[in-house]
Design an enzyme around this catalytic site. Structure first.
Site, mmCIF file in Angstrom:
data_model
loop_
_atom_site.group_PDB
_atom_site.id
_atom_site.type_symbol
_atom_site.label_atom_id
_atom_site.label_comp_id
_atom_site.label_asym_id
_atom_site.label_seq_id
_atom_site.Cartn_x
_atom_site.Cartn_y
_atom_site.Cartn_z
ATOM 1 C CE LYS A 64 -2.305 -1.386 3.692
ATOM 2 N NZ LYS A 64 -1.824 -2.794 3.784
ATOM 3 C CB THR A 65 3.846 2.253 1.983
ATOM 4 O OG1 THR A 65 3.169 2.138 3.230
ATOM 5 C CG2 THR A 65 4.803 3.436 2.030
ATOM 6 C CG ASP A 109 0.791 3.147 7.054
ATOM 7 O OD1 ASP A 109 -0.205 2.512 6.647
ATOM 8 O OD2 ASP A 109 1.867 2.599 7.365
ATOM 9 C CB THR A 158 -4.537 -3.465 8.370
ATOM 10 O OG1 THR A 158 -4.608 -2.872 9.683
ATOM 11 C CG2 THR A 158 -3.140 -3.256 7.816
ATOM 12 N NE ARG A 217 6.595 -4.699 5.300
ATOM 13 C CZ ARG A 217 5.543 -3.923 5.542
ATOM 14 N NH1 ARG A 217 4.612 -4.301 6.395
ATOM 15 N NH2 ARG A 217 5.438 -2.763 4.926
#
Length: 339
Positions: A64-65, A109, A158, A217
């Site tokens: 997302k970032t 975020d 999230t 990740r």
């Protein structure tokens, strides 16, 4: 931090920046969302207008970032990144908004964790590109209108269900970022290995991808840890043998399950005869916070078909019994004896 945790580890920030895709072309997977974002960004840039506000939601560690930064690059503007929890007071938000230039991107975020008072100011900024700042308090209180440059807010969360309906309604596009398939993760592992100059075989990269819980990740984290094993215990190359050895040492099994995942599943099967069991009871049984189980562990266990949530609580599925080589029939007989 758990090796299979999708949460960002601060010590990994430098690696994440070096591995982060710089364009939609480099970004692997999420094809439909990428196509839409590219079209929306190009259209806004062509009209010389700010892009509509965007809310990216989905599990952590899926990009997302990265997408927010790519959007800023596509628009040819600067991006300001902040975390929702640090926005405690309206003046914190005001200071950030007034520094934005025309068409800049503000990325928040964990936007579901911003203070509710701050959220009220955010509404006006998103809609009218202005904010009213209160000066003093009591009888001397007065407000000052501050006009803002037109900007684009990109929020990441999230837990989209925790956002107020008023805030959600102000976003023009709300895509859900999904878990990645093994083939996409394999490409990501190979790309990261190339950037980090890590020699990795095709079999090894696929093995890492298959155990990465659908999360880039985690795939990148496992790759760097297997590199350590290859340099000390192997021949410097990440091949299938050293990969399987390293993953065994890290206690990450074929399905990507770690110690806590297994503890949750075994607790449901062994202590509660397969379930159903309530979240609080389960958290007490394994010694983990209920919110952590719900946010961090459950999504992947449900995605993998190992547990299911019912109105009565969590239940282990036949796949969970098969994974641990336990007879579901025996557990059913135990449950009947108890009742």
């Amino acid at each position: 931090m758990r090796i299979t945790s999708p949460a960002r580890n601060p010590s990994e920030l430098q690696y994440e920046k070096s591995l982060r895709p710089k364009s939609f072309h480099e970004f692997i997977n999420q094809d439909k969302i990428k196509e839409n974002l590219k079209i929306f960004s190009s259209a806004a840039k062509k009209r010389d207008e700010p892009l509509d506000h965007i809310l990216l939601y989905g599990p952590p560690g899926l990009g997302k970032t990265t997408l927010a930064h790519i959007i800023a690059v596509e628009l040819g503007v600067d991006i300001t990144s902040i975390s929702g929890p640090i926005l405690n007071k309206p003046k914190d938000l005001a200071g950030i908004l007034t520094r934005l230039k025309a068409r800049d991107v503000l990325f928040i975020d964990e936007i579901h964790r911003i203070n509710k008072d701050v959220e009220e100011y955010l509404y006006q900024g998103m809609e009218d590109f202005r904010i009213d700042i209160m000066i003093d308090s009591g009888p001397n209180a007065r407000s000052i209108k501050i006009n803002l440059q037109p900007f684009t807010l990109i929020g990441a969360t999230t837990r989209s269900g925790l956002l107020s309906s008023a805030l959600r309604s102000r976003f023009g596009y709300i895509p859900r970022i999904s878990y990645y398939d093994p083939e996409s993760l394999n490409l990501i592992v190979q790309r990261s290995a190339s950037i980090l100059n890590i020699p990795v075989s095709e079999k090894a990269s696929r093995e890492i991808a298959n155990r990465s819980r659908g999360t880039p990740r985690i795939a990148n984290r496992l790759l760097r840890r297997i590199r350590d094993f290859s340099e000390i215990k192997g021949k410097g190359k990440v091949d299938i043998d050293i990969t399987q050895y390293g993953l065994s040492q890290l206690e990450v099994d074929k399905l990507g399950l770690d110690i806590m995942d297994k503890a949750i599943l075994r607790s449901i099967i062994d202590k509660f005869n397969g379930g159903p069991v309530g979240l609080k009871t389960l958290s007490t049984s394994v010694g983990e916070d209920p919110e952590t189980i719900e946010e961090v562990f459950e999504p992947y266990l449900i995605l993998s078909g190992l547990i299911k949530r019912t109105a009565q609580g969590r239940k282990a599925t036949p796949l969970a019994y098969k994974h641990f080589k336990i007879s579901q029939l025996t557990t059913e007989k135990k449950r009947k004896k108890l009742f």
